[in-house]
Design an enzyme around this catalytic site. Sequence first.
Site, PDB file in Angstrom:
ATOM      1  N   LYS A 176       1.103   2.876 -11.661  1.00 36.53           N
ATOM      2  CA  LYS A 176      -0.363   2.953 -11.730  1.00 36.53           C
ATOM      3  C   LYS A 176      -0.904   3.122 -10.317  1.00 36.53           C
ATOM      4  O   LYS A 176      -0.895   2.201  -9.513  1.00 36.53           O
ATOM      5  CB  LYS A 176      -0.994   1.712 -12.363  1.00 36.53           C
ATOM      6  N   GLU A 252       3.534  -6.723  -1.397  1.00 36.82           N
ATOM      7  CA  GLU A 252       3.228  -6.282  -0.032  1.00 36.82           C
ATOM      8  C   GLU A 252       1.714  -6.287   0.092  1.00 36.82           C
ATOM      9  O   GLU A 252       1.027  -5.465  -0.527  1.00 36.82           O
ATOM     10  CB  GLU A 252       3.817  -4.896   0.211  1.00 36.82           C
ATOM     11  N   CYS A 286      -2.703  -1.361   6.483  1.00 39.27           N
ATOM     12  CA  CYS A 286      -2.388  -2.788   6.421  1.00 39.27           C
ATOM     13  C   CYS A 286      -1.848  -3.281   7.755  1.00 39.27           C
ATOM     14  O   CYS A 286      -2.028  -4.438   8.114  1.00 39.27           O
ATOM     15  CB  CYS A 286      -1.374  -3.056   5.310  1.00 39.27           C
ATOM     16  N   GLU A 380      -9.493  -9.309   6.819  1.00 39.92           N
ATOM     17  CA  GLU A 380      -9.065  -7.912   6.937  1.00 39.92           C
ATOM     18  C   GLU A 380     -10.285  -7.013   6.724  1.00 39.92           C
ATOM     19  O   GLU A 380     -10.881  -7.021   5.650  1.00 39.92           O
ATOM     20  CB  GLU A 380      -8.008  -7.630   5.874  1.00 39.92           C
TER      21      GLU A 380
HETATM   22  P1  NDP Z   1      -6.288  -3.673  -4.336  1.00 37.66           P
HETATM   23  O1  NDP Z   1      -5.548  -4.945  -4.377  1.00 37.66           O
HETATM   24  O2  NDP Z   1      -7.724  -3.660  -4.633  1.00 37.66           O
HETATM   25  O3  NDP Z   1      -5.635  -2.633  -5.377  1.00 37.66           O
HETATM   26  C1  NDP Z   1      -4.274  -2.261  -5.314  1.00 37.66           C
HETATM   27  C2  NDP Z   1      -3.858  -1.762  -6.689  1.00 37.66           C
HETATM   28  O4  NDP Z   1      -3.882  -2.840  -7.616  1.00 37.66           O
HETATM   29  C3  NDP Z   1      -4.783  -0.690  -7.252  1.00 37.66           C
HETATM   30  O5  NDP Z   1      -4.006   0.226  -7.990  1.00 37.66           O
HETATM   31  C4  NDP Z   1      -5.688  -1.520  -8.145  1.00 37.66           C
HETATM   32  O6  NDP Z   1      -6.330  -0.761  -9.128  1.00 37.66           O
HETATM   33  C5  NDP Z   1      -4.692  -2.490  -8.735  1.00 37.66           C
HETATM   34  N1  NDP Z   1      -5.266  -3.715  -9.265  1.00 37.66           N
HETATM   35  C6  NDP Z   1      -6.401  -4.354  -8.898  1.00 37.66           C
HETATM   36  N2  NDP Z   1      -6.560  -5.484  -9.627  1.00 37.66           N
HETATM   37  C7  NDP Z   1      -5.506  -5.554 -10.471  1.00 37.66           C
HETATM   38  C8  NDP Z   1      -5.108  -6.478 -11.503  1.00 37.66           C
HETATM   39  N3  NDP Z   1      -5.828  -7.565 -11.791  1.00 37.66           N
HETATM   40  N4  NDP Z   1      -3.972  -6.227 -12.159  1.00 37.66           N
HETATM   41  C9  NDP Z   1      -3.218  -5.150 -11.877  1.00 37.66           C
HETATM   42  N5  NDP Z   1      -3.553  -4.229 -10.951  1.00 37.66           N
HETATM   43  C10 NDP Z   1      -4.678  -4.439 -10.247  1.00 37.66           C
HETATM   44  O7  NDP Z   1      -5.980  -3.020  -2.926  1.00 37.66           O
HETATM   45  P2  NDP Z   1      -6.573  -1.673  -2.328  1.00 37.66           P
HETATM   46  O8  NDP Z   1      -6.271  -0.533  -3.240  1.00 37.66           O
HETATM   47  O9  NDP Z   1      -7.987  -1.911  -1.916  1.00 37.66           O
HETATM   48  O10 NDP Z   1      -5.653  -1.454  -1.042  1.00 37.66           O
HETATM   49  C11 NDP Z   1      -5.931  -1.994   0.203  1.00 37.66           C
HETATM   50  C12 NDP Z   1      -5.121  -3.268   0.408  1.00 37.66           C
HETATM   51  O11 NDP Z   1      -3.731  -2.964   0.357  1.00 37.66           O
HETATM   52  C13 NDP Z   1      -5.344  -3.881   1.774  1.00 37.66           C
HETATM   53  O12 NDP Z   1      -5.448  -5.272   1.650  1.00 37.66           O
HETATM   54  C14 NDP Z   1      -4.073  -3.515   2.529  1.00 37.66           C
HETATM   55  O13 NDP Z   1      -3.759  -4.372   3.594  1.00 37.66           O
HETATM   56  C15 NDP Z   1      -3.064  -3.583   1.441  1.00 37.66           C
HETATM   57  N6  NDP Z   1      -1.873  -2.829   1.822  1.00 37.66           N
HETATM   58  C16 NDP Z   1      -0.724  -3.512   2.123  1.00 37.66           C
HETATM   59  C17 NDP Z   1       0.408  -2.834   2.560  1.00 37.66           C
HETATM   60  C18 NDP Z   1       1.680  -3.548   2.867  1.00 37.66           C
HETATM   61  O14 NDP Z   1       2.710  -2.883   2.995  1.00 37.66           O
HETATM   62  N7  NDP Z   1       1.694  -4.871   2.996  1.00 37.66           N
HETATM   63  C19 NDP Z   1       0.392  -1.375   2.722  1.00 37.66           C
HETATM   64  C20 NDP Z   1      -0.865  -0.764   2.373  1.00 37.66           C
HETATM   65  C21 NDP Z   1      -1.954  -1.478   1.937  1.00 37.66           C
HETATM   66  P3  NDP Z   1      -7.803  -0.159  -8.785  1.00 37.66           P
HETATM   67  O15 NDP Z   1      -7.667   0.654  -7.567  1.00 37.66           O
HETATM   68  O16 NDP Z   1      -8.133   0.653  -9.938  1.00 37.66           O
HETATM   69  O17 NDP Z   1      -8.689  -1.338  -8.581  1.00 37.66           O
END
Ligand code: NDP
Length: 477
Positions: A176, A252, A286, A380
């Site tokens: 997803k 992550e 991130c 962040e």
């Molecule tokens: P989110 O946590 O908002 O979303 C990540 C994914 O999870 C999206 O596909 C989102 O869907 C989905 N999602 C959200 N809520 C749920 C739920 N309750 N159940 C299942 N899936 C869910 O993160 P962002 O997309 O805003 O990404 C940015 C974040 O990712 C930052 O905090 C960044 O630091 C982190 N990140 C970490 C990395 C690492 O390697 N540690 C690398 C890159 C980013 P939808 O988009 O439709 O809401």
Amino acid sequence: MTERYGHIIDGHEVESTLGHQFQSIDPYDQKPWAEVAFGGAPDVDRAVAAARHAFDEGPWPRMTHEERRSLIHRFADLIIENGAELALADTRDMGKPYAQALGNDVPRTAANFRFFADHAALATGDVYPRDDRHHLYSSYDPAGVVAAIAPWNFPMMLESWKVAPALAWGNTVVLKPAEDSPASATILARLALEAGIPAGVFNVVHGYGPDSAGQALTESPFIDRITFTGESNTGRVIAAAAAKNLVPVSLELGGKGANIVFDDADIDNAVEWSINAAFTNTGQVCLAGSRLYVQRGILPEFKRRFVAAAEAMVVGDPKDDSTQIGPLSSDEHYTKVRRYFDSIEQAGGSIDTGRLGDGWTITPTVISGLSEEAPHLREEIFGPIVSMTPFDTVDEAVRLVNASPFGLNAMMFTENLSTAHKVAGRLRVGTVWVNCFFIRDLRAPFGGAGDSGVGREGGNFSREFFTEPKAVVMQLN
Ligand code: NDP
């Protein structure tokens, strides 16, 4: 608006069961550029059933590593051949400068598939010599159906970071992607089919997170692994869903990268990498070096050069080859980052450079004078905003870095090998870069401490997660 992106389920590109769609908005012109199938629980159920069938009955887990390797390499070739389409999809979805998408994300995506295909094909199990009446060995069996949930900041690259090891070790996948970056996931799954990866092995379902496709996927009783990259609070929700079904989960999560510049740093090198660390992908990384700690002796010179380099960055249309800073990824994300920008002075900081630009753009912003407790230093921001804080001693720098609840990564610039070794050992983070940033070796562990994650991926760490290691004990009569 001409482009359409469906789910990929069981080898077919399909619409949602309920016929719903959503639009992907180009953050530069703020107009819809694509229509995307909007999935929910029924679509997730179909995709998980397809992945389950492909795992339980299909050829993929039963192929030799060499057979899978050759199909995954063909897939990687197609990623390179179709790099321009993939790069433009990410640029239009979330505003990433096209030059960065094409020059970095496309080759890294292909490299992820090649590396994990080779790694799995070359891997060995262990033999545990015991006595002449027993033969003991270990094997690494595919785990089953992998649920992969990805964020929008490096769409195709982070999806490949999950999908590649999962496929290489013989699993099937339901991915997803984030709602803000759906297109490249569909393109990737189309290319996987074109490469000859069997139907049902790599499925994609679009949709939102809570009460939507994301939640349905993580709560499915028919999955065997969850690999998630995203925000720390979302990670907590997903960990709870995984706990309910006792499904192993790799998280992550968010970061607040610290960057320590010591007095003895090579200043040219430090400025170049620090700019890269702070502002690549418009700061939506991130690992971004968003907390700069600069030793007092070098501070005036470093700040002068860093601010000048930040002001020289080209801000504009991410589709232009020269653009280095594009818009923020969406209206919602711009609003969040802007709140931090608007509250800098209220938090006690002063702006050395940076301003609101056109549309959803904020130019590279440098803040000084924040107290340790300021939200801008603790939370962040995920945009082109960095803080610069002076320090005097090594102990003080280590304390400041470790004071964060996040522990994904840190950078350090020094010409003193002893300082580098000693400080690297004291930092509570998953990755330390010395005199560089973002250089990755896919054999090395990747992940974070504290609020930045649970578990590590990469090389053998991915093998541990995406397989069921098994011990076989034979008595020889
Ligand atoms: P989110 O946590 O908002 O979303 C990540 C994914 O999870 C999206 O596909 C989102 O869907 C989905 N999602 C959200 N809520 C749920 C739920 N309750 N159940 C299942 N899936 C869910 O993160 P962002 O997309 O805003 O990404 C940015 C974040 O990712 C930052 O905090 C960044 O630091 C982190 N990140 C970490 C990395 C690492 O390697 N540690 C690398 C890159 C980013 P939808 O988009 O439709 O809401």
